[in-house]
Scaffold this motif. Structure first.
Motif, PDB file in Angstrom:
ATOM      1  N   SER A 244      10.172  93.459  58.743  1.00  0.00           N
ATOM      2  CA  SER A 244       9.551  93.296  60.063  1.00  0.00           C
ATOM      3  C   SER A 244       9.763  94.508  60.965  1.00  0.00           C
ATOM      4  O   SER A 244       9.114  94.618  61.998  1.00  0.00           O
TER       5      SER A 244
ATOM      6  N   ASP B 238      12.839  95.538  62.315  1.00  0.00           N
ATOM      7  CA  ASP B 238      14.030  95.447  63.157  1.00  0.00           C
ATOM      8  C   ASP B 238      15.218  96.027  62.381  1.00  0.00           C
ATOM      9  O   ASP B 238      15.931  95.326  61.676  1.00  0.00           O
TER      10      ASP B 238
ATOM     11  N   ASP C 236      14.200  90.461  55.259  1.00  0.00           N
ATOM     12  CA  ASP C 236      13.149  90.034  56.191  1.00  0.00           C
ATOM     13  C   ASP C 236      13.122  90.902  57.443  1.00  0.00           C
ATOM     14  O   ASP C 236      12.059  91.299  57.920  1.00  0.00           O
ATOM     15  N   ARG C 237      14.309  91.213  57.989  1.00  0.00           N
ATOM     16  CA  ARG C 237      14.362  92.037  59.192  1.00  0.00           C
ATOM     17  C   ARG C 237      13.911  93.462  58.892  1.00  0.00           C
ATOM     18  O   ARG C 237      13.300  94.115  59.723  1.00  0.00           O
TER      19      ARG C 237
END
Length: 122
Positions: A57, A59, A53-54
């Motif tokens: 996104s 990050d 997920d990071r």
């Protein structure tokens, strides 16, 4: 040091964005389904999903952090699930060997006791 040979010229390393970290999701799914030692596979799966997920996104630092944790928990789950059955098998084998030796010695002891009591009666 011999410097008579010409050195090979290497191009300078390309400076670009660091590669995206791996999320170890397949390894975590495998550990969760097949080798879930003390629920470490499930914890690894949670960190792998967070890392993915990071990464999506953008990050990268957080993705690298969660990826590192997922790799650590996956390694622990795999090591525990491989080493624990091997240790159990080794304990069973050594226990069987010990019990067979003990049984062999006790058969000799009881045979001696019964044959010794017959000689005393005469």
């Amino acid at each position: 040091m011999d410097t008579s040979f010409p050195r090979e010229e290497r191009p300078p390393p390309k400076r670009g964005p660091p590669p995206a970290p791996r999320d170890h999701l397949v390894w975590a799914i495998f550990n969760t389904l097949y080798m879930n030692f003390c629920c470490l596979g499930f914890v690894a799966l949670a960190f792998a999903i967070k890392a993915r997920d990071r990464k999506v996104s953008g990050d990268v630092e957080a993705a690298r952090h969660f990826s590192s944790k997922a790799r650590c928990y996956n390694a622990l789950a795999t090591a525990g699930s491989v080493l624990l059955p091997l240790l159990l098998a080794a304990l069973i084998v050594t226990g069987v060997i010990h019990l067979s030796k003990l049984a062999h010695e006790s058969v000799g002891f009881f045979t001696y006791q019964f044959s010794g009591s017959d000689d005393e009666d005469q």
